[in-house]
Motif scaffolding. Sequence first.
Motif, short mmCIF file in Angstrom:
data_model
loop_
_atom_site.label_atom_id
_atom_site.label_comp_id
_atom_site.label_asym_id
_atom_site.label_seq_id
_atom_site.Cartn_x
_atom_site.Cartn_y
_atom_site.Cartn_z
N ARG A 271 13.28 1.93 1.73
CA ARG A 271 14.72 2.05 1.92
C ARG A 271 15.32 3.23 1.16
NH1 ARG A 271 13.16 -1.37 4.68
NH2 ARG A 271 13.17 0.42 6.02
N HIS A 272 15.03 3.29 -0.15
CA HIS A 272 15.74 4.21 -1.03
C HIS A 272 15.08 5.57 -1.20
CE1 HIS A 272 18.62 1.16 -2.27
NE2 HIS A 272 17.62 0.31 -2.34
N VAL A 273 13.77 5.62 -0.98
CA VAL A 273 13.06 6.89 -1.18
C VAL A 273 12.76 7.55 0.16
CG1 VAL A 273 11.05 7.99 -2.21
CG2 VAL A 273 12.05 5.97 -3.30
N VAL A 274 12.19 6.78 1.08
CA VAL A 274 11.83 7.33 2.38
C VAL A 274 13.03 7.39 3.31
CG1 VAL A 274 10.29 7.05 4.36
CG2 VAL A 274 9.51 6.39 2.08
N GLY A 275 13.94 6.42 3.17
CA GLY A 275 15.05 6.35 4.10
C GLY A 275 14.58 5.95 5.47
N ALA A 276 13.59 5.05 5.53
CA ALA A 276 13.01 4.64 6.80
C ALA A 276 13.98 3.81 7.62
CB ALA A 276 11.73 3.84 6.55
N ALA A 277 13.73 3.79 8.91
CA ALA A 277 14.57 2.99 9.81
C ALA A 277 14.39 1.51 9.50
CB ALA A 277 14.19 3.28 11.26
N ASP A 278 15.38 0.73 9.90
CA ASP A 278 15.37 -0.70 9.57
C ASP A 278 14.19 -1.44 10.18
OD1 ASP A 278 17.64 -0.46 8.07
OD2 ASP A 278 19.01 -1.00 9.71
N ASP A 279 13.62 -0.92 11.28
CA ASP A 279 12.52 -1.64 11.91
C ASP A 279 11.18 -1.36 11.25
OD1 ASP A 279 12.41 0.99 12.75
OD2 ASP A 279 11.58 0.48 14.71
N VAL A 280 11.17 -0.48 10.24
CA VAL A 280 9.94 -0.22 9.50
C VAL A 280 9.98 -1.07 8.23
CG1 VAL A 280 8.46 1.49 8.41
CG2 VAL A 280 9.86 2.14 10.38
N ARG A 281 9.40 -2.24 8.32
CA ARG A 281 9.39 -3.17 7.20
C ARG A 281 7.96 -3.37 6.72
NH1 ARG A 281 14.00 -6.28 6.87
NH2 ARG A 281 13.20 -6.69 4.77
N PHE A 282 7.80 -3.43 5.43
CA PHE A 282 6.46 -3.67 4.89
C PHE A 282 6.00 -5.07 5.29
CE2 PHE A 282 3.44 -5.02 1.63
CZ PHE A 282 2.56 -3.96 1.65
N PRO A 283 4.83 -5.18 5.94
CA PRO A 283 4.37 -6.50 6.40
C PRO A 283 3.89 -7.36 5.24
CG PRO A 283 2.73 -4.82 6.91
CD PRO A 283 3.93 -4.10 6.34
N LYS A 284 4.49 -8.51 5.11
CA LYS A 284 4.09 -9.42 4.03
C LYS A 284 2.86 -10.19 4.46
CE LYS A 284 5.95 -12.90 0.87
NZ LYS A 284 4.72 -13.72 0.86
N GLY A 285 1.77 -9.99 3.76
CA GLY A 285 0.53 -10.67 4.08
C GLY A 285 0.46 -12.04 3.42
N PRO A 286 -0.64 -12.75 3.61
CA PRO A 286 -0.81 -14.06 2.96
C PRO A 286 -0.88 -13.90 1.44
CG PRO A 286 -2.87 -13.32 3.97
CD PRO A 286 -1.81 -12.37 4.42
N ASP A 287 -0.36 -14.88 0.73
CA ASP A 287 -0.39 -14.83 -0.72
C ASP A 287 -1.83 -14.87 -1.22
OD1 ASP A 287 2.37 -14.76 -0.87
OD2 ASP A 287 2.56 -16.95 -0.96
N SER A 288 -2.12 -14.01 -2.19
CA SER A 288 -3.46 -13.98 -2.78
C SER A 288 -3.50 -14.92 -3.98
CB SER A 288 -3.79 -12.55 -3.23
OG SER A 288 -4.95 -12.55 -4.04
#
Length: 333
Positions: A271-288
Amino acid sequence: MILKIVILCWIIICSTAMLFYTEHFYMNIFKTHDFTNENYDTQSFLERLIYLERQERVSVMCRSFKLPKDDDDYQQAINDSVLLDHILVDNRHKLLYCYVPKVACTNWKRVFMVLSGNSRPDGAPDLSQIPADVVHKPSTLDRLSDYPAARAADMLATYTKFLFVRHPFERLLSAYRNKLEQRHQDSSRYFQSRFGRRIVRRYRANATERSLRHGDDVTFAEFAAFVADTRDTVFNEHWAPIDRLCRPCAVNYDFIGKHESLVEDSEYLLRHVVGAADDVRFPKGPDSNTSTQLVKYFTTLDHDTVLRLYSTFELDFKLFDYNLQNIFGYEVG
């Protein structure tokens, strides 16, 4: 009266220093993002200080260990083939990402595919649906090693550079559990064949013919002895020290994320560094659950092996502010 004047002067000096510190942070840390219209509330300011502190610690530790610092023309970096192979390039956003296996690199490669202009395979709406074997193909993403030395040096000097780090022993345990402990997994068979058989042969007395043939029953103590053995100077990337893969003393990384705050740091970066579009969200994987298993696995090791492992990963511990308190209740370094 004199005391009031002294206090006022001190406040002015501190305020000026803080403003300079903050401006230096905004101008030099986040090269490719315009913060002009950002709302600089207290929470936002404190968040940014966290990332600045991580950078500052790396700088201090590099000086403390008298390691070569980054130079203006990045000659050290462009002559390091391991480093160049691990830095991925996104020319659209002028980003360089040094990927570290076992630190969410699969998901970050998925993000990089989208950021750099690669379409989602089969129109996958969720980045986590992009197959892992696709993102790990060498041809999927540009690497810094694909570029001429002069161009690579220019990118290192002008692009925003980032990496994600993890507790060295947690990352080591994750590599063992994923690559050697699992049986009947395609992703494990290669490592069991290449490394497992070698480990059994070297570190197990009276090994059975089956174990020597398959290498799929390596214990964590045997794996730890193998990693700590100074006879092996070539590490596989899944357990090589982060310092060896990404050279944080030779490359001045603008952003350092941590596995412990993976989602928050990733979203902040996007959000703050790349300024990516809203549809580019980091995929949350299963908890380790690797962090909860550290004590179980590492307390099976003898003290000498722990010391040798710590020595192997000492720079990662120091550079990224990790310790052994949560495992043994004391520090060894």
